[in-house]
Design an enzyme around this catalytic site. Structure first.
Site, PDB file in Angstrom:
ATOM      1  CB  CYS A  70      -0.905   0.048   1.230  1.00  0.00           C
ATOM      2  SG  CYS A  70      -2.214  -1.162   1.196  1.00  0.00           S
ATOM      3  CG  ASP A  89       0.530   4.738   3.864  1.00  0.00           C
ATOM      4  OD1 ASP A  89      -0.210   3.766   3.643  1.00  0.00           O
ATOM      5  OD2 ASP A  89       0.173   5.914   3.715  1.00  0.00           O
ATOM      6  CB  CYS A 137       5.237  10.064   2.594  1.00  0.00           C
ATOM      7  SG  CYS A 137       3.562  10.275   3.160  1.00  0.00           S
ATOM      8  CB  CYS A 139      -0.714  10.634   6.660  1.00  0.00           C
ATOM      9  SG  CYS A 139       0.182  10.439   5.113  1.00  0.00           S
TER      10      CYS A 139
END
Lengths: 388, 286
Positions: free
Chosen positions: B35, B37, B62, B106
Site C-alpha cells: 500500500c 504506508d 512518507c 496519513c
C-alpha cells in the site's frame, strides 16, 4: 545552503553561455523574424543558425527541424499528424513506460476509436521485440517508442524497433527528450521518422522544444495560423529561446564525450558505492543499457518521499518513483511495468547528473544517503527486521 | 513539493516515540508495504489498566505519515482508552497545524491503528477497516479492491470528515486512487451518507405550493448540487419541472460521463431530502 543538484532529468541549469547567447534578443534585437526590414532579418539569420546547430547535433538536415514550445508539443504533434496522414489506419503502438506526454495522449485516443497497444518491458525495463513484431500490422498508423526512459535511463534499441516498424509501412516516432545530448544520434542513418526533443533537459531554458521531421514524411501541423516554420508550426517564433536551444545543442555536441566518460564515471561510482554501503538495495534497470547520467536505485522497506525530504535537508536534490511525491497513490507506472518488487517500489530514488556535477557532490551523496536510509529503516516496522 | 507546515516538518525530522514497547498492553497494525504506508502502534497502560502511560510507533511511509504517527503518540499519552478512541483524524491533522488534503489519509491511518489496537486489547470485534487478508474477522463489503477498503470504513470517514466528492475520499482514505474502478461506488456511498445525515436532521418543509416547490428545487440545484458537480469539473442544467418530475441535462464533465446515472440518483436524493419525497429526476438529452 548550496544545492547539490542531481535532478537533471527533471530539468537542468541554463548554461551561462546559452543565456549570454539569448540575452540580446529580448530588449535590443527584438524584431520579428518574419518582418521585411533589416531589424527582423538579422533575427531570422540567428534562427537559421540555431536550426543548423540543432540539426548538427541530430545528424539531420536543418530543413528537418521544427521548433515547438516543448517536448510534449513535439510528441503530440507527431502522433496526431500520423493519424491524420493515415485516416484509415486506427492502431497505435507505444510502450507501458512512456512519458505521460505520449501515454496520456494515446490513452485519450482510445476514447476516439483508436486501438492502442502498449508494449511490455521485462524486469530490467527492456522491450520484447517479438511482441512488437506481432503487434504491428497494416492497421498501424504510428509506433511511438521512447529513446531512453526518464526514470531509469534504460535505452531502447531504437533502430531495431524502427526496422520492424518500417516493414509494415507505419510511421515511427521517438520521444528522445532524455537521450538528446547524452548519447550520439545520427538521423542520416536512422529509421526514425519523427523525434521529439526538449530544450530544458540540455541546459537551454524551459518553454522550447523541437520536432525532427524526416524529409519526405507526410505531415499535418498541430498548430495552424501563420506561415512560420514553413507552415508546419504556426505562431511567432520564440526567438530568444530558439537561439538558446541552438547554442545548447552546439555545447551538447561538444560535451557528448564528457557525458560518456567523466559524467558516466561519476554515476558509476555513485551507484557502486551506494550498493556497497547500503544493504537491500537494487538498481532499477541495472541489467539494461542505460543513459550515462541516470541511476534509479531502490531501497527496501523505506518510502521515497521521506528519503527525498531528508536529502533535501542536506541540500541534495533528487527525485523518486514514489507515489507520495506526486500525489498519486501508486508507485510510478515505469517501476510497476518493470515488476519492481513491492517491497522496494515505494523506495526508489533517481539521481540524474549533468556536466556541471562535480566529484565533491557525488562524495556528499555517498556520505549523506546511507545514514538517511538507516534512520528510516529504524522507524519502519519492516526495516527494523532487516537491521537485526 | 508539498506545502508542509513547520510542525509537520519538525515531527518528521524529530519524530517522538519511535520504537516498540516489549510488554505493550495493546498493539495495532494497519497498512502494508504494497500500500505504500504502514503503521505499528504500541500502547502501555497504567497499573489499573485505565490510562495510557506510554505509546510508541513504527511507520513505513512518507514524511506526513511519520509526522502523523508521532503526533498521535503524543496526543494519546495520559488519556483513558475511551478518551483516546475519541481522537479523530482531523484532530491529528490539527495538532500538526494541518495536512495537505492529498495527505489526509496519513492522519486516518493513525486513527485506524489506534482503533485496531484498542479493539484487540478489549477482545471485541475488530473495527471495519482494511481487508488485511489475515485471520481477522472483517465485516462489510470491499469497495476499493486496490487498497482493500470496506464500505463501512469509507462511510465512517465520509461522515466524520463531511466529505462531498470522490476526490476527497481518495485523499482521506486512498480509495479510488489506483485503478479508479470503485469511484462510482464511492459516489454512491457519499450520496448514501449525505442521505443518512439529512434524515437525522430533516430540513424539509411540510407543505409546499407548486410555485414554492419550483423555487425550492431551483435553490437546491443552485446552492447545494451544482457547486458539488463543479468540484468534479461537471455541471447540470435544469430543463423543466413537470409536476414531481424534474428534468435535467448534464453539462461539461458530467455529460457523457460513465457514472452520470449515479449522479442523477444523487441529485434525486438531494431534492427528495430537501424539497419533497415524491420528486423523480429524469436525465434528458439537450
Amino acid at each position: 545552503m548550496k544545492e547539490i543538484y542531481l535532478d537533471n532529468n527533471a530539468t537542468s541549469k541554463v548554461d551561462d553561455a546559452v543565456f549570454e547567447e539569448m540575452r540580446p534578443y529580448f530588449c535590443n534585437l527584438y524584431g520579428n523574424p518574419s518582418s521585411m526590414h533589416f531589424f527582423g532579418g538579422q533575427v531570422q539569420k540567428k534562427i537559421d543558425e540555431a536550426r543548423s546547430r540543432v540539426a548538427a547535433l541530430l545528424g539531420a538536415d536543418p530543413a528537418e527541424i521544427i521548433f515547438t514550445a516543448c517536448g510534449t508539443e513535439s510528441d503530440n504533434t507527431a502522433i496526431r499528424s500520423a493519424l491524420e496522414v493515415f485516416p484509415n489506419r486506427r492502431h497505435i503502438i507505444t510502450t507501458r513506460v512512456e512519458h505521460p506526454a505520449v501515454l496520456t495522449l494515446c490513452r485519450n485516443l482510445t476514447k476516439h476509436g483508436y486501438r492502442v497497444t502498449e508494449l511490455n518491458v521485462d524486469g530490467a525495463g527492456r522491450l520484447d521485440l517479438e511482441e512488437l513484431r506481432k503487434a504491428v500490422d497494416e492497421d498501424t498508423a504510428i509506433v511511438s517508442v521512447m529513446y531512453a526512459n526518464n526514470e531509469t535511463g534504460v535505452v531502447f534499441p531504437i533502430e531495431e524497433v524502427g526496422q520492424i516498424v518500417k516493414e509494415k509501412g507505419a510511421l515511427f516516432h521517438t520521444d528522445a527528450v532524455q537521450a538528446v545530448g547524452k548519447i550520439p544520434l545520427n538521423m542520416a542513418a536512422s529509421t526514425i521518422d519523427m523525434l521529439a526533443l526538449s530544450g530544458h533537459k540540455l541546459h537551454a531554458p524551459k518553454g522550447i522544444g523541437a520536432l525532427y521531421l524526416r524529409k519526405g514524411v507526410p505531415f499535418r501541423p498541430f498548430m495552424v495560423g501563420g506561415h512560420q516554420e514553413k507552415s508546419r508550426r504556426a505562431g511567432t517564433e520564440a526567438t530568444a529561446s530558439i537561439i538558446a536551444l541552438g547554442k545548447a545543442c552546439e555545447l551538447a555536441g561538444q560535451s557528448l564525450e564528457e557525458e560518456n566518460t567523466r559524467v558516466k564515471g561519476m554515476r558509476d561510482r555513485l551507484e557502486r558505492e551506494l550498493m556497497t554501503i547500503i544493504p537491500a538495495a537494487r538498481i532499477n534497470g541495472g541489467g539494461a543499457e542505460r543513459l550515462p547520467n541516470t541511476v534509479s536505485i531502490a531501497f527496501e522497506f523505506v518510502e521515497g518521499e521521506a528519503i527525498l525530504l531528508l536529502l533535501s535537508e542536506k541540500g541534495i536534490c533528487a527525485s523518486s518513483g514514489s507515489a507520495c511525491t506526486s500525489g498519486s497513490l501508486e508507485p510510478s507506472h515505469v517501476l510497476r511495468a518493470m515488476g519492481v518488487p513491492f517491497t522496494c517500489a515505494h523506495g526508489s530514488i533517481r539521481f540524474s547528473l549533468s556536466r556541471f556535477t562535480t566529484d565533491d557532490e557525488i562524495d556528499a551523496v555517498i556520505r549523506e544517503l546511507p545514514p538517511i536510509i538507516h534512520r528510516l529503516r529504524e522507524i519502519s516496522p519492516f526495516g527494523r527486521e532487516l537491521l537485526k | 513539493m508539498w506545502d508542509y507546515t513547520d510542525k509537520v516538518k519538525e515531527h518528521f525530522l524529530n519524530p517522538r516515540n519511535v520504537g516498540d514497547i516489549p510488554d505493550a498492553d495493546a498493539v495495532g497494525e494497519v497498512g502494508s508495504l504494497a500500500c505504500g504506508d504502514a503503521l505499528k502502534l504500541f500502547i502501555k497502560l497504567d497499573d489499573n489498566k485505565e490510562r495510557i502511560v506510554d505509546a510508541k510507533f513504527q511507520t513505513f511511509g512518507c514524511g506526513s505519515a511519520i509526522a502523523s504517527s508521532s503526533a498521535l503518540t503524543e496526543m494519546i499519552k495520559g488519556k483513558t482508552l475511551d478518551e483516546a478512541l475519541g481522537v479523530t483524524n482531523q484532530e491529528i491533522a490539527d495538532f500538526l497545524g494541518g495536512l495537505p488534503e492529498e495527505k489526509m489519509h496519513c492522519s486516518v491511518m493513525g486513527q485506524e491503528a489506534l482503533e485496531v489496537a484498542i479493539a484487540k486489547y478489549r477482545g471485541g470485534p475488530l473495527p471495519v477497516h482494511h481487508d488485511h487478508g489475515h485471520d481477522q474477522e472483517q465485516e462489510g463489503e470491499i469497495v476499493c479492491k486496490c487498497f482493500g477498503l470496506t464500505d463501512g470504513f469509507l462511510k465512517k470517514v465520509i461522515a466524520q470528515n463531511r466529505l462531498h466528492t470522490a476526490e476527497q475520499v481518495t485523499h482521506f482514505t486512498k480509495a479510488g486512487g489506483a485503478c479508479g474502478g470503485c469511484i462510482p461506488k464511492i459516489k454512491e456511498l457519499i450520496a448514501e451518507v449525505l442521505g443518512e445525515q439529512k434524515q437525522d436532521a430533516p430540513k424539509k418543509p411540510e407543505k409546499l405550493t407548486n410555485l414554492r416547490k419550483m423555487q425550492l428545487i431551483q435553490e437546491v440545484l443552485e446552492n447545494e448540487i451544482r457547486p458539488q458537480l463543479w468540484t468534479d469539473g461537471g455541471d447540470l442544467e435544469l430543463i423543466d419541472i413537470a409536476g414531481t418530475v424534474v428534468q435535467i441535462a448534464f453539462r461539461k464533465a458530467c455529460a457523457g460521463c460513465a457514472s452520470s446515472g449515479y449522479t442523477a440518483k444523487f441529485v434525486e436524493q438531494k431534492l427528495r431530502d430537501l424539497v419533497s419525497d415524491d420528486i423523480t429526476v429524469e436525465e434528458v438529452a439537450q
